[in-house]
Structures are given as C-alpha cells and as structure tokens.
Write an enzyme that holds these catalytic residues in place. Structure first.
Site, mmCIF file in Angstrom:
data_model
loop_
_atom_site.group_PDB
_atom_site.id
_atom_site.type_symbol
_atom_site.label_atom_id
_atom_site.label_comp_id
_atom_site.label_asym_id
_atom_site.label_seq_id
_atom_site.Cartn_x
_atom_site.Cartn_y
_atom_site.Cartn_z
ATOM 1 N N VAL A 1 -39.976 40.754 -5.648
ATOM 2 C CA VAL A 1 -39.045 41.798 -5.204
ATOM 3 C C VAL A 1 -39.547 42.455 -3.919
ATOM 4 C CG1 VAL A 1 -38.066 44.055 -5.812
ATOM 5 C CG2 VAL A 1 -38.163 42.234 -7.521
ATOM 6 N N LYS B 1 -52.225 37.956 -0.938
ATOM 7 C CA LYS B 1 -50.843 38.159 -0.467
ATOM 8 C C LYS B 1 -50.849 38.866 0.888
ATOM 9 C CE LYS B 1 -48.544 38.132 -4.899
ATOM 10 N NZ LYS B 1 -47.957 38.816 -6.009
ATOM 11 N N ASN C 1 -29.353 41.940 -17.543
ATOM 12 C CA ASN C 1 -30.141 40.750 -17.870
ATOM 13 C C ASN C 1 -29.893 40.294 -19.307
ATOM 14 O OD1 ASN C 1 -31.160 40.161 -15.399
ATOM 15 N ND2 ASN C 1 -33.124 41.163 -15.701
ATOM 16 N N TYR D 1 -12.690 43.507 -23.583
ATOM 17 C CA TYR D 1 -13.648 43.497 -24.711
ATOM 18 C C TYR D 1 -15.068 43.890 -24.297
ATOM 19 C CZ TYR D 1 -9.856 40.523 -26.378
ATOM 20 O OH TYR D 1 -8.625 40.016 -26.698
ATOM 21 N N PHE E 1 -15.139 50.586 -31.410
ATOM 22 C CA PHE E 1 -15.289 50.255 -32.825
ATOM 23 C C PHE E 1 -15.363 48.736 -33.005
ATOM 24 C CE2 PHE E 1 -13.612 50.746 -37.380
ATOM 25 C CZ PHE E 1 -14.895 50.985 -37.849
ATOM 26 N N GLY F 1 -11.786 43.099 -35.429
ATOM 27 C CA GLY F 1 -11.204 42.721 -36.714
ATOM 28 C C GLY F 1 -9.880 42.036 -36.478
ATOM 29 N N CYS G 1 -7.357 37.185 -36.631
ATOM 30 C CA CYS G 1 -7.815 35.995 -35.897
ATOM 31 C C CYS G 1 -9.313 35.944 -35.645
ATOM 32 C CB CYS G 1 -7.081 35.894 -34.561
ATOM 33 S SG CYS G 1 -5.321 35.663 -34.799
ATOM 34 N N ARG H 1 -4.903 42.882 -42.163
ATOM 35 C CA ARG H 1 -5.888 41.862 -42.530
ATOM 36 C C ARG H 1 -7.160 42.005 -41.700
ATOM 37 N NH1 ARG H 1 -2.436 36.653 -41.795
ATOM 38 N NH2 ARG H 1 -1.605 37.991 -40.165
HETATM 39 N N1 LIG Z 1 -38.676 38.663 -10.013
HETATM 40 C C1 LIG Z 1 -37.411 38.988 -10.055
HETATM 41 O O1 LIG Z 1 -36.512 38.161 -9.854
HETATM 42 C C2 LIG Z 1 -37.008 40.402 -10.331
HETATM 43 C C3 LIG Z 1 -35.675 40.761 -10.158
HETATM 44 C C4 LIG Z 1 -35.314 42.081 -10.414
HETATM 45 C C5 LIG Z 1 -36.246 43.002 -10.853
HETATM 46 N N2 LIG Z 1 -37.540 42.601 -11.043
HETATM 47 C C6 LIG Z 1 -38.493 43.626 -11.470
HETATM 48 O O2 LIG Z 1 -39.191 44.087 -10.313
HETATM 49 C C7 LIG Z 1 -40.549 44.345 -10.630
HETATM 50 C C8 LIG Z 1 -41.440 43.469 -9.780
HETATM 51 O O3 LIG Z 1 -41.147 42.131 -10.104
HETATM 52 P P1 LIG Z 1 -41.828 40.944 -9.301
HETATM 53 O O4 LIG Z 1 -41.271 39.685 -9.871
HETATM 54 O O5 LIG Z 1 -41.725 41.218 -7.860
HETATM 55 O O6 LIG Z 1 -43.343 41.116 -9.796
HETATM 56 P P2 LIG Z 1 -44.630 40.372 -9.221
HETATM 57 O O7 LIG Z 1 -45.586 40.295 -10.354
HETATM 58 O O8 LIG Z 1 -44.242 39.134 -8.495
HETATM 59 O O9 LIG Z 1 -45.161 41.410 -8.134
HETATM 60 C C9 LIG Z 1 -45.702 42.647 -8.449
HETATM 61 C C10 LIG Z 1 -46.709 42.967 -7.361
HETATM 62 O O10 LIG Z 1 -47.197 44.290 -7.581
HETATM 63 C C11 LIG Z 1 -48.565 44.277 -7.186
HETATM 64 N N3 LIG Z 1 -49.235 45.451 -7.768
HETATM 65 C C12 LIG Z 1 -49.588 45.673 -9.048
HETATM 66 N N4 LIG Z 1 -50.182 46.860 -9.175
HETATM 67 C C13 LIG Z 1 -50.202 47.411 -7.950
HETATM 68 C C14 LIG Z 1 -50.680 48.653 -7.425
HETATM 69 N N5 LIG Z 1 -51.258 49.563 -8.213
HETATM 70 N N6 LIG Z 1 -50.520 48.888 -6.108
HETATM 71 C C15 LIG Z 1 -49.933 47.974 -5.305
HETATM 72 N N7 LIG Z 1 -49.477 46.783 -5.747
HETATM 73 C C16 LIG Z 1 -49.603 46.505 -7.045
HETATM 74 C C17 LIG Z 1 -49.087 42.945 -7.716
HETATM 75 O O11 LIG Z 1 -50.295 42.564 -7.083
HETATM 76 C C18 LIG Z 1 -47.917 42.034 -7.368
HETATM 77 O O12 LIG Z 1 -48.061 41.433 -6.094
HETATM 78 C C19 LIG Z 1 -40.688 44.088 -12.143
HETATM 79 O O13 LIG Z 1 -40.504 45.286 -12.825
HETATM 80 C C20 LIG Z 1 -39.554 43.128 -12.431
HETATM 81 O O14 LIG Z 1 -39.140 43.210 -13.759
HETATM 82 C C21 LIG Z 1 -37.941 41.329 -10.767
#
Ligand SMILES: NC(=O)c1ccc[n+]([C@@H]2O[C@H](COP(=O)([O-])OP(=O)(O)OC[C@H]3O[C@@H](n4cnc5c(N)ncnc54)[C@H](O)[C@@H]3O)[C@@H](O)[C@H]2O)c1
Length: 437
Positions: A11, A35, A214, A257, A262, A265, A268, A331
């Site tokens: 993200v 990274k 999700n 839907y 509620f 029912g 069908c 029914r």
């Molecule tokens: N991957 C997806 O497709 C996606 C989509 C929507 C939402 N999310 C949500 O977004 C969030 C991130 O997901 P992701 O897939 O990018 O995770 P990820 O594990 O790929 O990345 C998280 C990053 O955070 C870094 N991190 C951890 N602790 C840290 C700190 N204290 N300071 C700075 N950096 C730190 C990690 O090193 C890592 O690079 C999660 O909550 C996930 O559920 C993910």
C-alpha cells in the site's frame, strides 16, 4: 503538497511513488532498510505492474525521500499516511503493534511542530481503532488535541495487488472517515478529482467498510465456487450458470437484497435453497457456505425474538405477518416463524396484517398456517388501534403508512418498539430496538 507515508509495503510504496509522480514531495518511512535502499536507487520494493517505471521517475525527480524512522522531517507535512502492516494473529485478531508504535512516534514529532498535519490511517483495522487506539496515543505523545494540533482520518485502501497502480488512479470510490471537517480539506484536494465519488463518513463506518468489502468479495468467490462444485457434480459447467447469474443486473448484480433488515422467507427462497442443498447432499458435495445461509436466517429470527423478550412484558403487537406487505402468502414468512416462536413461549400476541384474511386463504397457504399457528384466527385482528393498544412491545414488520401513523400514536411511554424494517426513529418516543442497527 508535502506528504509523509509511513510503511512502504504494497500500500505505502504504491501511494508514495504515485504521489511523487503526481508532483508532490513525499517522505517515505519504513523500518526495512532493504526497501529504503531499493527506493533510493529508483527501484520498486514490490512487484507490481507499472511500478518500476513510476519509481524510477519519482526517484529521478528528487521528490521521493526515504527515511528509516519517523522523524522531524514529517513535522511540516500536509498529510501523513500510515500504511504499516496489521497482520493476523492465530485467533483472527489483527496486530496493532506497528500502528500503535507509529502513533507514538508521530505524536513525539508533532510535539514541537507548528504545522497542522492531517494524519490518515490507511492500514486495515477493527472499528474504533482510529478513535480509541490511534488518536489517544498521538494526543498523549504530542500533548496536542485532534482538530486543534493535528487532523485525523481513516481512509480505507481499496487497491488490489497486481493492479495497484491502476487502482490508485481509479478507485471504486474514495471514502474518508474524519474526526472533523478540517481534517477532510487536504484529502478532498488530493483525491477529490479521482474517478469515483468522494464520500466523507464516520471513522468507525469507514473502518468496518473495509472489512465488509473484503468479506463480501470472499463471499462472492465462495458462492461462485460452491455453485461450480454443485454444477460439476451434476455434470454441467456452472461457469455458464454464473455468466447468466451475472447478466441479471436487476436482482443479482445490484443493490437488491443488500441492506440489513429482517430474515428472508416466502414460498421460494427457503424452498429452493433446500432443493439446492438436497441436490448437493445427494451427490456428496459439501456446500458449507450455502448451508450456513439457512442457519444465519434462523439465528436472525431468534435474535428478533430475543429483542422482544428483553422488554419483560408478555403482551406483543405484531404489525405484519405475511412474507411481504400486500400479499397474503404466509408460507415460510419469517414473521410467522417469529409469531410461532413467541406464542410457543407463552407470549400474548395480537397480529395485524390487512392483506391476510383467514377466510380467504386457500390451498398450500391455508394448510401451512393451520399447521404453524393453528389458532391464528383468535390472534389476528383488522383493528390496528386495538392491536397496538394491546402490545407493550410493538414489533414492526411492515412499513405501511397506516402502521407508521399508528406508531406515532402508540409508540410512547413504557412501550418498546422492535423495528424489523427501518422506520424513522424520530417518530418513536419510547424504547427502540433496531433488528441489526
Ligand atoms: N496489500 C494489499 O493489497 C492491501 C490492500 C488494502 C489494504 N491493505 C492494508 O494496508 C496495510 C498495509 O498492507 P501492506 O500489504 O502494504 O503491508 P506490508 O506488510 O506489505 O507493508 C507494511 C510495511 O510497514 C512497515 N512497517 C512496519 N512497522 C513499521 C514502523 N513502525 N515504522 C515504519 N514502517 C513500518 C514494514 O516494514 C512494511 O514494509 C495492512 O493493514 C493491510 O491490511 C493492504
């Protein structure tokens, strides 16, 4: 703008490089040095279509800076996105360790900052986290309050791995849960021109929205797969069935839907679901999700009964009986099931349903109600006023003008309303229980 992005995973990395490409100055923070090194070299830390080119472009522009820790360089950002991981524990709960750590670090940075950054939590978290976990930690560490010293939002992220760059520029919508209007301003500027609606809402709604979306996607996949397994056992290709299911944009792929209310029912849905489950059982095909549908529906009716019982009185007015207003088809009406349950437990029920006249009921419909509620004639009344006057608990099964008007007169004092249909709560001046709201 100057924008901070904390957590440069799927993200955060996409967010950081796309915003830098769009001309913003971005300070990206991650604890993972590998990274950071890749990003410094203009290389994408994750594999995503199009990301390598954008990362190279962003690094070359000089607008993408990376840091190994949250520090003073974030203090004068207009917006700080927090995208750290929230991995699952074995019991299904989400770890908030990284979210909490970053909240404290951001708070410390804000302590001596003059700016008003808007901190936007984008990690997926349980409802309430932004307000009851994230915010207090920032406020404590910064000595500042939300809305005065900094802004606070929760913005669910909808990008999908594999198409995340495209999804960044073409989200289905942009939903932002904000503690106050001031926090929304820079986000409207940043995302307001993206395709898809910009929707401001409550932070808890936005938090649950992400989990609900999700869960819905998982449910859709599993539904198609269960129909697929059943089709295969019947020696037919259910891909054709699901293609046709998807062609119905009126009832299937639509908002139909999809509102809490509620139980289902009628003559069908329950019957045909049972028929489908029987076919599966006969072929030894396990369809736990579709089996679960019947279970959750029964639980929903029990839940309505428990709301009635919670009031303490045994005098109940049931406003509606058939499976939908304007029909006399009883029914498998969930309201009949609710009435049967309450009568069986000794509740004194009076029932109003103008479309149901026992003398006119015929055939299967008549046989059904005679078996389910044998002495219904003594409970059913066409006198709405008398039915309402009888009930200490008014169970609203239909939202007709006559019933709504009667509620205005009777839903007062020590009575309670159990609302199964979503009436206007402002019209009620007694205890109110929504079925699932
Ligand atoms: N991957 C997806 O497709 C996606 C989509 C929507 C939402 N999310 C949500 O977004 C969030 C991130 O997901 P992701 O897939 O990018 O995770 P990820 O594990 O790929 O990345 C998280 C990053 O955070 C870094 N991190 C951890 N602790 C840290 C700190 N204290 N300071 C700075 N950096 C730190 C990690 O090193 C890592 O690079 C999660 O909550 C996930 O559920 C993910």
């Amino acid at each position: 703008m100057k924008i901070g992005v904390v957590g440069l995973g799927y993200v955060g990395a996409v967010t950081a490089v796309c915003l830098a490409r769009d001309g913003h100055t971005v300070v990206g923070v991650d604890v993972d040095r590998a990274k950071l090194d890749l990003l410094k070299q203009g290389k994408a830390p994750i594999v995503e279509e199009g990301l390598a080119e954008i990362t190279a472009e962003a690094a070359a522009s000089g607008r993408l800076l990376v840091e190994p820790a949250v520090d003073a360089r974030l203090a004068d950002c207009d917006i700080i996105f927090v995208c750290v991981g929230t991995p699952s524990a074995p019991n299904g709960s989400q770890s908030l360790v990284a979210v909490e750590r970053v909240a404290e670090q951001l708070g410390q940075v804000l302590r001596n900052a003059a700016a008003f950054p808007v901190i936007v939590l984008r990690s997926t978290v349980p409802p309430g986290t932004t307000e009851t976990v994230f915010r207090p930690l920032i406020e404590k560490a910064s000595g500042k309050t939300v809305g005065v010293g900094f802004g606070l939002c929760f913005q669910p992220e909808f990008l999908r791995e594999g198409s995340s760059v495209k999804d960044f520029y073409q989200p289905p919508f942009t939903v932002v849960g904000a503690a106050n209007e001031r926090s929304l301003v820079p986000l409207r500027t940043l995302f307001g021109s993206l395709p898809g609606e910009f929707i401001a809402t409550d932070t808890r709604v936005a938090e649950l929205l992400k989990l609900a979306c999700n869960a819905f996607h998982a449910l859709k996949i599993s539904f198609a797969n269960e129909i697929g397994r059943l089709g295969r056992s019947l020696d037919l290709d259910a891909r054709s069935v699901m293609d046709l299911v998807c062609r119905d944009r009126s009832l299937n792929i639509s908002t139909a839907y999809l509102r809490p209310g509620f139980a289902y029912g009628g003559s069908c849905l329950p019957k045909d679901l049972r028929a489908l489950l029987f076919l599966a059982k006969r072929s030894d095909v396990d369809l736990p999700m579709l089996h679960g549908v019947t279970t959750t529906n029964a639980i929903h009716i029990d839940h309505a009964a428990s709301l009635v019982k919670a009031h303490g009185s045994r005098k109940v007015a049931l406003l509606g009986l058939s499976f939908k207003p304007g029909t006399d088809d009883l029914r498998e009406s969930p309201l009949v099931a609710l009435a049967e349950h309450l009568i069986g437990k000794g509740y004194e029920c009076k029932i109003f349903d103008p479309a149901v006249s026992l003398s006119r009921l015929l055939g299967a419909n008549k046989r059904y109600i005679e078996q389910t509620i044998p002495h219904l004639d003594s409970l059913l009344s066409e006198d709405l006023e008398a039915v309402c006057a009888h009930g200490d608990v008014l169970v609203v099964g239909f939202k007709t003008p006559a019933i709504l008007a009667a509620l205005g007169r009777h839903a007062r004092g020590a009575r309670a309303v159990v609302d199964l249909v979503g009436i206007d709560r402002a019209a009620i001046s007694c205890t109110y229980h929504g079925i699932c709201w």
